[in-house]
Motif scaffolding. Sequence first.
Motif, PDB file in Angstrom:
ATOM      1  N   ASP A  97       0.889  -1.172   0.000  1.00 45.53           N
ATOM      2  CA  ASP A  97       0.000   0.000   0.000  1.00 45.53           C
ATOM      3  C   ASP A  97       0.924   1.219   0.000  1.00 45.53           C
ATOM      4  N   HIS A 157      -1.874   1.842   9.320  1.00 47.02           N
ATOM      5  CA  HIS A 157      -2.596   0.636   9.740  1.00 47.02           C
ATOM      6  C   HIS A 157      -1.778  -0.614   9.472  1.00 47.02           C
ATOM      7  N   ALA A 189       1.231  -0.149   6.947  1.00 48.42           N
ATOM      8  CA  ALA A 189       1.256   0.987   6.023  1.00 48.42           C
ATOM      9  C   ALA A 189       1.403   2.243   6.875  1.00 48.42           C
ATOM     10  N   GLU A 191       1.419   6.284   6.734  1.00 48.68           N
ATOM     11  CA  GLU A 191       0.919   7.256   5.753  1.00 48.68           C
ATOM     12  C   GLU A 191       0.513   8.591   6.364  1.00 48.68           C
ATOM     13  N   GLU A 289       2.995   7.503   1.399  1.00 54.40           N
ATOM     14  CA  GLU A 289       2.769   6.242   2.119  1.00 54.40           C
ATOM     15  C   GLU A 289       3.738   5.178   1.631  1.00 54.40           C
TER      16      GLU A 289
HETATM   17 MN    MN Z   1      -3.041   2.771   3.654  1.00 54.34          MN
END
Ligand code: MN
Length: 309
Positions: A97, A157, A189, A191, A289
């Motif tokens: 991601d 997350h 991830a 971000e 991210e």
């Molecule tokens: Mn994400």
Amino acid sequence: MIDEESLRAYLRAGEVAYRVKRVAESMVKPGVRILDIAEGVENVIRGLGGKSAFPTNVSINEIAAHRTPYIGDPSIVPEESLVKVDIGVHVNGYIADTAITLTFNDKLIRLTEATREALNRALLSITPGVQANAVGRVVEAVARNYGFNVIRNLSGHSLGRYLIHAGDTIPNHASRIPMGKLVSGKAYAVEPFLTNGRGYVEEVKGFTQIYVLTTNVKSLKRVEGDEAQLVSSISSRFRTLPFCERWLKDEHADVEGLRMLIQKLVRKSVIVGYPVLKEVSDGFVAQFEETVLIHGNDVIVTTNPELSR
Ligand code: MN
Ligand code: MN
């Protein structure tokens, strides 16, 4: 410890995502249709042997996230704009991601650079066992140094197999609520979203383009006919990953019919929408991210080899 096969899939998804980002950077320019950007990104993912883990988000200016083009979407990248492209790749359910921000407005370069720095510093702060809140403190400190706000109600997350949000949260601010630790064997991830606005996002009412199938088996049993057919196709193609109407048009030539079917399933809570999110004060929002895999004592940034340790 993560097993060899999952590790390979995570690394492969990250490699694909890294290469796709380079392609996205060259595609995004004022005047280009966001539909062409999203489809271009998704074609490259397929071409490199990955699958999309969620519809490509192309979110512009005060729109923070969850904007993916609809079928026939005429929207273009405006002059002087700031564009975020959020890309999801999976290999066998193991997800990368990652997101980048590009700006065509000199006045927004500092915001973009501050966000990149916030992410890089956050990544450097990650070690096995670090508190998620410590990572959030780093992000907020960089934002403050530059005189920007973080978006307080958006966060990083953990990732799970076929799951974008696997339960753990990495805040982008110095949260007082305990959020737990980042541990070896898991992917996350990270971000940060920074803004020159107030620092919160809200849902844009009546503008939802991304959906996910419920995992509630009871409500899944309540559908029949056309609806059941669509549900079974979503379930087999995307499982528990998000999807959008563009991804269903190959099976539904009648776009209005498809949209009505989606709305019916939303009303029955069989599918759940992720509304488009915008900054409450219409501030510009930048986002970067990367996906991190903690493997033993190694912190592998799967989506950016230059940042791995
Ligand atoms: Mn994400
Ligand atoms: Mn993302």
